[in-house]
Scaffold this motif. Structure first.
Motif, PDB file in Angstrom:
ATOM      1  N   VAL A  28      -3.721   5.256  -8.681  1.00  0.00           N
ATOM      2  CA  VAL A  28      -3.094   5.010  -7.382  1.00  0.00           C
ATOM      3  C   VAL A  28      -4.167   5.090  -6.302  1.00  0.00           C
ATOM      4  CG1 VAL A  28      -1.303   5.779  -5.770  1.00  0.00           C
ATOM      5  CG2 VAL A  28      -0.971   6.085  -8.234  1.00  0.00           C
ATOM      6  N   ARG A  29      -4.068   4.171  -5.344  1.00  0.00           N
ATOM      7  CA  ARG A  29      -4.960   4.187  -4.186  1.00  0.00           C
ATOM      8  C   ARG A  29      -4.138   3.843  -2.941  1.00  0.00           C
ATOM      9  NH1 ARG A  29      -5.682  -0.892  -2.582  1.00  0.00           N
ATOM     10  NH2 ARG A  29      -5.445  -2.542  -4.103  1.00  0.00           N
ATOM     11  N   SER A  30      -4.617   4.284  -1.801  1.00  0.00           N
ATOM     12  CA  SER A  30      -3.926   3.948  -0.553  1.00  0.00           C
ATOM     13  C   SER A  30      -4.316   2.544  -0.129  1.00  0.00           C
ATOM     14  CB  SER A  30      -4.287   4.951   0.545  1.00  0.00           C
ATOM     15  OG  SER A  30      -5.668   4.902   0.829  1.00  0.00           O
ATOM     16  N   THR A  31      -3.448   1.916   0.628  1.00  0.00           N
ATOM     17  CA  THR A  31      -3.740   0.609   1.199  1.00  0.00           C
ATOM     18  C   THR A  31      -4.176   0.816   2.653  1.00  0.00           C
ATOM     19  OG1 THR A  31      -1.493   0.299   2.008  1.00  0.00           O
ATOM     20  CG2 THR A  31      -1.973  -0.504  -0.233  1.00  0.00           C
ATOM     21  N   ALA A  32      -4.737  -0.212   3.254  1.00  0.00           N
ATOM     22  CA  ALA A  32      -5.110  -0.126   4.673  1.00  0.00           C
ATOM     23  C   ALA A  32      -3.877   0.187   5.519  1.00  0.00           C
ATOM     24  CB  ALA A  32      -5.762  -1.429   5.131  1.00  0.00           C
ATOM     25  N   ALA A  33      -2.745  -0.442   5.195  1.00  0.00           N
ATOM     26  CA  ALA A  33      -1.505  -0.179   5.941  1.00  0.00           C
ATOM     27  C   ALA A  33      -1.088   1.281   5.785  1.00  0.00           C
ATOM     28  CB  ALA A  33      -0.391  -1.105   5.463  1.00  0.00           C
ATOM     29  N   GLY A  34      -1.245   1.824   4.590  1.00  0.00           N
ATOM     30  CA  GLY A  34      -0.888   3.219   4.341  1.00  0.00           C
ATOM     31  C   GLY A  34      -1.787   4.174   5.116  1.00  0.00           C
ATOM     32  N   ARG A  35      -3.080   3.896   5.123  1.00  0.00           N
ATOM     33  CA  ARG A  35      -4.015   4.752   5.864  1.00  0.00           C
ATOM     34  C   ARG A  35      -3.735   4.688   7.366  1.00  0.00           C
ATOM     35  NH1 ARG A  35      -7.163   2.456   1.922  1.00  0.00           N
ATOM     36  NH2 ARG A  35      -8.115   0.960   3.351  1.00  0.00           N
ATOM     37  N   ASP A  36      -3.441   3.490   7.869  1.00  0.00           N
ATOM     38  CA  ASP A  36      -3.129   3.340   9.296  1.00  0.00           C
ATOM     39  C   ASP A  36      -1.846   4.086   9.651  1.00  0.00           C
ATOM     40  OD1 ASP A  36      -5.386   1.761   9.582  1.00  0.00           O
ATOM     41  OD2 ASP A  36      -4.265  -0.138   9.679  1.00  0.00           O
ATOM     42  N   PHE A  42      -2.758   9.269 -12.344  1.00  0.00           N
ATOM     43  CA  PHE A  42      -1.481   9.966 -12.219  1.00  0.00           C
ATOM     44  C   PHE A  42      -1.617  11.447 -12.554  1.00  0.00           C
ATOM     45  CE2 PHE A  42       2.666  11.407 -13.554  1.00  0.00           C
ATOM     46  CZ  PHE A  42       3.530  10.801 -12.654  1.00  0.00           C
ATOM     47  N   ALA A  43      -2.275  11.772 -13.664  1.00  0.00           N
ATOM     48  CA  ALA A  43      -2.390  13.166 -14.094  1.00  0.00           C
ATOM     49  C   ALA A  43      -3.156  14.002 -13.070  1.00  0.00           C
ATOM     50  CB  ALA A  43      -3.062  13.248 -15.459  1.00  0.00           C
ATOM     51  N   THR A  44      -4.207  13.435 -12.495  1.00  0.00           N
ATOM     52  CA  THR A  44      -4.978  14.159 -11.477  1.00  0.00           C
ATOM     53  C   THR A  44      -4.125  14.386 -10.240  1.00  0.00           C
ATOM     54  OG1 THR A  44      -7.057  13.249 -12.297  1.00  0.00           O
ATOM     55  CG2 THR A  44      -7.055  14.098 -10.038  1.00  0.00           C
ATOM     56  N   LEU A  45      -3.401  13.352  -9.808  1.00  0.00           N
ATOM     57  CA  LEU A  45      -2.512  13.511  -8.653  1.00  0.00           C
ATOM     58  C   LEU A  45      -1.460  14.583  -8.914  1.00  0.00           C
ATOM     59  CD1 LEU A  45      -1.934   9.855  -7.440  1.00  0.00           C
ATOM     60  CD2 LEU A  45      -2.809  11.757  -6.074  1.00  0.00           C
ATOM     61  N   ARG A  46      -0.885  14.560 -10.086  1.00  0.00           N
ATOM     62  CA  ARG A  46       0.143  15.552 -10.443  1.00  0.00           C
ATOM     63  C   ARG A  46      -0.436  16.958 -10.337  1.00  0.00           C
ATOM     64  NH1 ARG A  46       1.166  14.719 -16.060  1.00  0.00           N
ATOM     65  NH2 ARG A  46      -0.657  16.045 -16.210  1.00  0.00           N
ATOM     66  N   ASP A  47      -1.667  17.137 -10.819  1.00  0.00           N
ATOM     67  CA  ASP A  47      -2.296  18.457 -10.766  1.00  0.00           C
ATOM     68  C   ASP A  47      -2.661  18.855  -9.340  1.00  0.00           C
ATOM     69  OD1 ASP A  47      -2.007  18.543 -13.512  1.00  0.00           O
ATOM     70  OD2 ASP A  47      -4.120  18.091 -13.926  1.00  0.00           O
ATOM     71  N   VAL A  48      -3.209  17.911  -8.583  1.00  0.00           N
ATOM     72  CA  VAL A  48      -3.596  18.193  -7.198  1.00  0.00           C
ATOM     73  C   VAL A  48      -2.369  18.553  -6.363  1.00  0.00           C
ATOM     74  CG1 VAL A  48      -4.463  17.098  -5.070  1.00  0.00           C
ATOM     75  CG2 VAL A  48      -5.710  16.824  -7.219  1.00  0.00           C
ATOM     76  N   LEU A  49      -1.300  17.789  -6.542  1.00  0.00           N
ATOM     77  CA  LEU A  49      -0.088  17.989  -5.737  1.00  0.00           C
ATOM     78  C   LEU A  49       0.818  19.084  -6.288  1.00  0.00           C
ATOM     79  CD1 LEU A  49       0.774  14.269  -4.951  1.00  0.00           C
ATOM     80  CD2 LEU A  49      -0.536  15.892  -3.576  1.00  0.00           C
ATOM     81  N   ALA A  71       8.301  11.929   5.287  1.00  0.00           N
ATOM     82  CA  ALA A  71       9.222  13.056   5.452  1.00  0.00           C
ATOM     83  C   ALA A  71       9.219  13.971   4.229  1.00  0.00           C
ATOM     84  CB  ALA A  71      10.640  12.553   5.727  1.00  0.00           C
ATOM     85  N   SER A  72       8.916  13.417   3.080  1.00  0.00           N
ATOM     86  CA  SER A  72       8.824  14.219   1.858  1.00  0.00           C
ATOM     87  C   SER A  72       7.448  14.867   1.797  1.00  0.00           C
ATOM     88  CB  SER A  72       9.020  13.316   0.638  1.00  0.00           C
ATOM     89  OG  SER A  72       8.412  13.857  -0.505  1.00  0.00           O
ATOM     90  N   PRO A  73       7.396  16.177   1.541  1.00  0.00           N
ATOM     91  CA  PRO A  73       6.091  16.838   1.426  1.00  0.00           C
ATOM     92  C   PRO A  73       5.206  16.233   0.332  1.00  0.00           C
ATOM     93  CG  PRO A  73       7.827  18.470   1.637  1.00  0.00           C
ATOM     94  CD  PRO A  73       8.493  17.129   1.467  1.00  0.00           C
ATOM     95  N   ILE A  74       5.800  15.742  -0.719  1.00  0.00           N
ATOM     96  CA  ILE A  74       5.003  15.144  -1.793  1.00  0.00           C
ATOM     97  C   ILE A  74       4.417  13.818  -1.330  1.00  0.00           C
ATOM     98  CG2 ILE A  74       5.050  14.164  -4.132  1.00  0.00           C
ATOM     99  CD1 ILE A  74       7.080  16.372  -4.846  1.00  0.00           C
ATOM    100  N   ARG A  75       5.210  12.978  -0.652  1.00  0.00           N
ATOM    101  CA  ARG A  75       4.677  11.706  -0.156  1.00  0.00           C
ATOM    102  C   ARG A  75       3.595  11.945   0.892  1.00  0.00           C
ATOM    103  NH1 ARG A  75      10.486   9.921  -0.030  1.00  0.00           N
ATOM    104  NH2 ARG A  75      10.337  10.113   2.225  1.00  0.00           N
ATOM    105  N   PHE A  76       3.808  12.924   1.772  1.00  0.00           N
ATOM    106  CA  PHE A  76       2.811  13.270   2.783  1.00  0.00           C
ATOM    107  C   PHE A  76       1.512  13.711   2.095  1.00  0.00           C
ATOM    108  CE2 PHE A  76       0.612  16.245   5.540  1.00  0.00           C
ATOM    109  CZ  PHE A  76       0.650  15.623   6.774  1.00  0.00           C
ATOM    110  N   SER A  77       1.631  14.621   1.141  1.00  0.00           N
ATOM    111  CA  SER A  77       0.453  15.149   0.441  1.00  0.00           C
ATOM    112  C   SER A  77      -0.239  14.076  -0.386  1.00  0.00           C
ATOM    113  CB  SER A  77       0.869  16.312  -0.463  1.00  0.00           C
ATOM    114  OG  SER A  77       1.426  17.351   0.300  1.00  0.00           O
ATOM    115  N   LEU A  78       0.541  13.167  -0.938  1.00  0.00           N
ATOM    116  CA  LEU A  78      -0.022  12.075  -1.736  1.00  0.00           C
ATOM    117  C   LEU A  78      -0.943  11.214  -0.881  1.00  0.00           C
ATOM    118  CD1 LEU A  78      -0.174  10.290  -4.285  1.00  0.00           C
ATOM    119  CD2 LEU A  78       1.991   9.301  -3.613  1.00  0.00           C
ATOM    120  N   LEU A  79      -0.469  10.799   0.296  1.00  0.00           N
ATOM    121  CA  LEU A  79      -1.317   9.982   1.163  1.00  0.00           C
ATOM    122  C   LEU A  79      -2.507  10.775   1.682  1.00  0.00           C
ATOM    123  CD1 LEU A  79      -1.717   7.195   2.631  1.00  0.00           C
ATOM    124  CD2 LEU A  79       0.306   7.335   1.266  1.00  0.00           C
ATOM    125  N   ALA A  80      -2.308  12.067   1.932  1.00  0.00           N
ATOM    126  CA  ALA A  80      -3.417  12.904   2.390  1.00  0.00           C
ATOM    127  C   ALA A  80      -4.514  12.990   1.326  1.00  0.00           C
ATOM    128  CB  ALA A  80      -2.919  14.303   2.738  1.00  0.00           C
TER     129      ALA A  80
END
Length: 110
Positions: free
Chosen positions: A80-88, A38-45, A19-28
């Motif tokens: 940070v990396r996604s898990t299989a559960a997160g990707r599903d 972390f620094a790369t994610l912060r810049d990307v997001l 529901a949070s745009p940041i959480r959505f974008s993070l998984l994307a």
């Protein structure tokens, strides 16, 4: 003649963890096999440290991301990396969004 029961609206399959745009974008940003620091994610997001930290903590508690810490050049780093559960879960969320769009256009769910 009885009407056939309608299938539930796809919105009930939306995952509140996105529901949070940041959480959505993070998984994307974290496809299979992608690990970002972390620094790369912060810049990307394009978000602040606090908002990103909260998003990572939330998704980690849900089991959707895994974080590891280490030291590089004497500085603490977090990856940070996604898990299989997160990707599903993310794929299911995207499918529900696509179905909602299709219904809004007068079409049947995809």
């Amino acid at each position: 003649m009885a009407e056939s029961p309608r299938s539930p609206h796809p919105r009930i399959r939306l995952d509140d963890n996105f529901a949070s745009p940041i959480r959505f974008s993070l998984l994307a940003s974290l496809g299979e096999g992608i690990e970002l620091d972390f620094a790369t994610l912060r810049d990307v997001l394009q978000c602040g440290d606090s908002a990103l930290s909260k998003a990572i903590a939330h998704l980690q508690a849900a089991g959707y991301v895994a974080a590891r810490r280490g030291v590089v050049g004497g500085r603490q780093r977090t990856w940070v990396r996604s898990t299989a559960a997160g990707r599903d879960a993310f794929a299911a969320h995207l499918n529900a969004l696509r179905e909602i769009v299709a219904l809004g256009r007068g079409g049947e769910p995809l």
